[in-house]
Write an enzyme that holds these catalytic residues in place. Sequence first.
Site, short mmCIF file in Angstrom:
data_model
loop_
_atom_site.label_atom_id
_atom_site.label_comp_id
_atom_site.label_asym_id
_atom_site.label_seq_id
_atom_site.Cartn_x
_atom_site.Cartn_y
_atom_site.Cartn_z
N CYS A 205 0.85 -1.20 0.00
CA CYS A 205 0.00 0.00 0.00
C CYS A 205 0.89 1.25 0.00
CB CYS A 205 -0.92 0.01 1.21
SG CYS A 205 -1.82 1.56 1.41
N HIS B 178 -7.61 9.03 3.01
CA HIS B 178 -6.86 10.28 3.01
C HIS B 178 -7.80 11.44 2.79
CE1 HIS B 178 -6.95 8.64 -1.09
NE2 HIS B 178 -6.99 9.89 -1.53
N HIS C 182 -3.86 1.32 8.30
CA HIS C 182 -4.51 1.12 7.01
C HIS C 182 -6.02 1.00 7.19
CE1 HIS C 182 -4.80 0.03 2.77
NE2 HIS C 182 -5.83 -0.72 3.17
N HIS D 38 -7.83 15.36 1.34
CA HIS D 38 -7.13 16.40 0.59
C HIS D 38 -7.39 17.73 1.30
CE1 HIS D 38 -6.60 14.05 -3.29
NE2 HIS D 38 -7.59 13.36 -2.74
N ASP E 211 0.76 16.63 -1.75
CA ASP E 211 0.32 15.85 -2.89
C ASP E 211 1.33 16.01 -4.02
OD1 ASP E 211 -2.74 14.70 -3.88
OD2 ASP E 211 -1.26 15.16 -5.44
#
Length: 112
Positions: free
Chosen positions: A4, A98, A46, A100, A30
């Site tokens: 991952c 995640h 995870h 942003h 990013d």
Amino acid sequence: MDDCLFCRISAGTIPSTMVLETEAVVAFRDIAPEAPTHVLVVPRAHHVDVSAVAAASPTLLAEMIDVAQRVADAECGGQFRLVFNVGEMAGQTIPHAHAHVLGGAPMGRVLP
Ligand code: AMP
Ligand code: ZN
């Protein structure tokens, strides 16, 4: 998980530009920024998406949002857009939760 990408970035085995780290959460830039500030806030554990984080640990989800606020406080006057894509149809390309954090420029409205 060894295969991952975001597990490996959070463990430090794949390089990234880290901006903030806590025991449970990392924040890094990013690789293809879409705003002056474009930082990904990622739990070290995870989870496949943000809904899985919320189900497993509301505390961890709250910490992700706190880290997002701290990144925005440092970089863009505390104002930011927070985007969670859930599922391929919504544009999720990395199956590790995640957020942003987008900021540093006026954002157009997403909804009419
Ligand atoms: P999403 O499409 O919501 O799954 O978002 C995944 C994001 O990860 C995209 O905005 C990518 O540009 C970003 N990304 C992919 N690989 C990397 C990497 N190695 N380091 C930093 N960001 C990455
Ligand atoms: Zn992972």
